[in-house]
Write an enzyme that holds these catalytic residues in place. Sequence first.
Site, PDB file in Angstrom:
ATOM      1  N   GLU A 100      17.110 -20.456  19.684  1.00 42.36           N
ATOM      2  CA  GLU A 100      18.355 -20.989  20.244  1.00 42.36           C
ATOM      3  C   GLU A 100      19.400 -19.885  20.400  1.00 42.36           C
ATOM      4  O   GLU A 100      20.177 -19.888  21.356  1.00 42.36           O
ATOM      5  CB  GLU A 100      18.888 -22.127  19.374  1.00 42.36           C
ATOM      6  CG  GLU A 100      17.968 -23.337  19.292  1.00 42.36           C
ATOM      7  CD  GLU A 100      17.528 -23.874  20.650  1.00 42.36           C
ATOM      8  OE1 GLU A 100      18.280 -23.695  21.643  1.00 42.36           O
ATOM      9  OE2 GLU A 100      16.429 -24.445  20.741  1.00 42.36           O
ATOM     10  N   HIS A 107      23.139 -16.054  27.645  1.00 44.21           N
ATOM     11  CA  HIS A 107      24.444 -16.434  28.185  1.00 44.21           C
ATOM     12  C   HIS A 107      25.407 -15.251  28.159  1.00 44.21           C
ATOM     13  O   HIS A 107      26.106 -14.973  29.144  1.00 44.21           O
ATOM     14  CB  HIS A 107      25.016 -17.603  27.372  1.00 44.21           C
ATOM     15  CG  HIS A 107      26.241 -18.210  27.977  1.00 44.21           C
ATOM     16  ND1 HIS A 107      27.106 -19.011  27.267  1.00 44.21           N
ATOM     17  CD2 HIS A 107      26.768 -18.128  29.228  1.00 44.21           C
ATOM     18  CE1 HIS A 107      28.091 -19.400  28.050  1.00 44.21           C
ATOM     19  NE2 HIS A 107      27.908 -18.879  29.245  1.00 44.21           N
TER      20      HIS A 107
END
Length: 234
Positions: A100, A107
């Site tokens: 994750e 990002h």
Amino acid sequence: MGIGFGYYILIGAIALVSWLVSNQLKKKFAKYSKVHLRNNMSGKEIAEKMLADNGIRDVKVISVAGQLSDHYNPKDKTVNLSEPVYEQRNAAAAAVAAHECGHAVQHAQAYSWLQLRTKLVPAVNISSKMSQWLIIGGLVLGAAAGMGMGYWVAVVGLVMMAMATVFSFITLPVEYDASNRALAWLENKNMLSQEEHAAAKDALKWAARTYVVAAIGALASLLYWALQIFGNRN
């Protein structure tokens, strides 16, 4: 035109494969949840360290309810870990937490496939809910009143379904890249022993396969409905 027996065979086959992969994934995570980390770090601590090592200071690691509900939210910049992953100190938790965080790194580095997927989310959320209803409604309307309007309603539904299918394939490089980033970091920083790293790698491999099955299922369903719509014109 009716839905057809072939559709039920297709859906049944996809559901069976999906269940087999999902079941295997759960078994793997149950197995690797028993591989305790030598560094005694929790999933939360693993995640926070990976973020820090990548110079990411504006992402929070939080706990969310559920099992296998882990995800990264680019809107509020949070790594959301399920309670077992957040709290536990095993290879499975380390794998998921690092994966994750891999999305958070994507990002931060403006990874193109993640950016594209994020932009498509609003449209796909709508299209995935409406597409099949439009297709079936269009086919029924076409059978009742001639192809005209019913055909175009079905085509609109098919285009929406195609968008969701493309989204499922765009998801694949995003997920595989996040896993690769996670495993590379875990290895380069010597976070895990050889046994722990092998367990984390296997767990992420099976997690990725769920996305592959979903993408293949979406494509198979799209092709089936395309045959129903365009074949019905002949």
